[in-house]
Design a protein around this motif. Structure first.
Motif, PDB file in Angstrom:
ATOM      1  N   MET A 122     -56.642  36.358  24.430  1.00  0.00           N
ATOM      2  CA  MET A 122     -56.111  37.744  23.962  1.00  0.00           C
ATOM      3  C   MET A 122     -54.628  37.873  24.589  1.00  0.00           C
ATOM      4  SD  MET A 122     -58.001  39.439  21.845  1.00  0.00           S
ATOM      5  CE  MET A 122     -57.167  41.079  22.117  1.00  0.00           C
TER       6      MET A 122
ATOM      7  N   TYR B  40     -62.346  42.291  16.873  1.00  0.00           N
ATOM      8  CA  TYR B  40     -61.422  43.330  17.420  1.00  0.00           C
ATOM      9  C   TYR B  40     -60.796  44.096  16.252  1.00  0.00           C
ATOM     10  CZ  TYR B  40     -61.310  40.446  21.840  1.00  0.00           C
ATOM     11  OH  TYR B  40     -61.627  40.038  22.781  1.00  0.00           O
ATOM     12  N   GLU B  41     -60.560  45.262  16.587  1.00  0.00           N
ATOM     13  CA  GLU B  41     -59.513  46.010  15.816  1.00  0.00           C
ATOM     14  C   GLU B  41     -58.491  46.368  16.417  1.00  0.00           C
ATOM     15  OE1 GLU B  41     -62.128  49.267  13.423  1.00  0.00           O
ATOM     16  OE2 GLU B  41     -62.212  49.631  15.479  1.00  0.00           O
TER      17      GLU B  41
ATOM     18  N   VAL C 158     -55.713  47.077  20.985  1.00  0.00           N
ATOM     19  CA  VAL C 158     -56.771  46.274  20.732  1.00  0.00           C
ATOM     20  C   VAL C 158     -57.835  47.013  21.234  1.00  0.00           C
ATOM     21  CG1 VAL C 158     -57.728  44.068  21.045  1.00  0.00           C
ATOM     22  CG2 VAL C 158     -55.162  44.305  20.957  1.00  0.00           C
TER      23      VAL C 158
ATOM     24  N   TYR D  68     -55.503  36.468  15.574  1.00  0.00           N
ATOM     25  CA  TYR D  68     -56.984  36.905  15.558  1.00  0.00           C
ATOM     26  C   TYR D  68     -57.701  36.241  14.403  1.00  0.00           C
ATOM     27  CZ  TYR D  68     -60.961  39.979  14.484  1.00  0.00           C
ATOM     28  OH  TYR D  68     -62.067  40.434  14.546  1.00  0.00           O
TER      29      TYR D  68
ATOM     30  N   ASN E  88     -62.163  46.310  21.355  1.00  0.00           N
ATOM     31  CA  ASN E  88     -63.212  45.454  21.318  1.00  0.00           C
ATOM     32  C   ASN E  88     -64.195  46.119  20.266  1.00  0.00           C
ATOM     33  OD1 ASN E  88     -65.401  43.803  21.651  1.00  0.00           O
ATOM     34  ND2 ASN E  88     -64.831  43.444  23.841  1.00  0.00           N
TER      35      ASN E  88
END
Length: 192
Positions: A4, A25-26, A32, A16, A34
């Motif tokens: 990450m 993840y968004e 970021v 990603y 989780n």
């Protein structure tokens, strides 16, 4: 597998996509998020019922519905090296099928539904609310499966307007699809 990024470092969708497939993840406004832990059975039951309602209505029509997990890149162009923001809504309707690209959706979807939990309430009601508003999402639903309520927001002149709060015994008109309404007693039917 790539690690990450350090806090404050840009993280692209291309990076990603190089992570293990079970890592989710968004990234919203550079932050970021989780995507674990997994949602509760009640959350999944509500998602399933909404998906069934939309899928039945949209069968044979121009638009299509997707349930999580699916990445939605709120970008104008499909360039994974340049995309630095993506979300994973619980349910999303896409009417421009050219926005469906392999493993993701690129562009602004039509209705978006988020089902809140204790761990996502701030993100869904504040962070995503403002991001979806800025992106131009036409209709945003925030579902509370515990209290069996749904808040519906519609985009008017670039701002979300609260159309109403609906409870288990209500029927929700889907503003983007005249003549389509969802009875919430069907959505919240599953017992815990």
């Amino acid at each position: 597998m790539l690690p990450m990024p350090e806090k404050g470092q840009p993280f692209t969708y291309a990076q990603y996509m190089m992570l293990d497939e079970d890592v989710r993840y968004e990234v919203i406004d550079g932050q970021v998020f989780n995507m674990s832990p997994a949602p509760t059975p009640k959350h999944q039951a509500v998602q399933r019922e909404l998906l069934v309602e939309f899928a039945a209505y949209l069968r044979g029509k121009e638009c299509t519905v997707f349930g999580a997990p699916i990445d939605v890149c709120l970008a104008e162009r499909d360039d994974p090296e340049q995309i630095r923001e993506w979300v994973e809504p619980d349910l999303v309707v896409v009417c421009d099928k050219s926005n469906i690209r392999g493993k993701r959706i690129v562009g602004v979807p039509d209705p978006v539904v988020e089902i809140i939990s204790k761990s996502t309430v701030r993100k869904d009601k504040i962070v995503k609310f403002h991001r979806y508003e800025r992106a131009g999402v036409k209709e945003y639903w925030i579902v509370d499966p515990v209290n069996e309520t749904m808040d519906v927001y519609v985009l008017e002149e670039g701002r979300f307007r609260h159309q109403g709060m609906y409870v288990r015994d209500d029927t929700i008109p889907v503003r983007l699809f005249p003549g389509f309404a969802i009875e919430l007693k069907n959505v919240f039917a599953e017992e815990e």
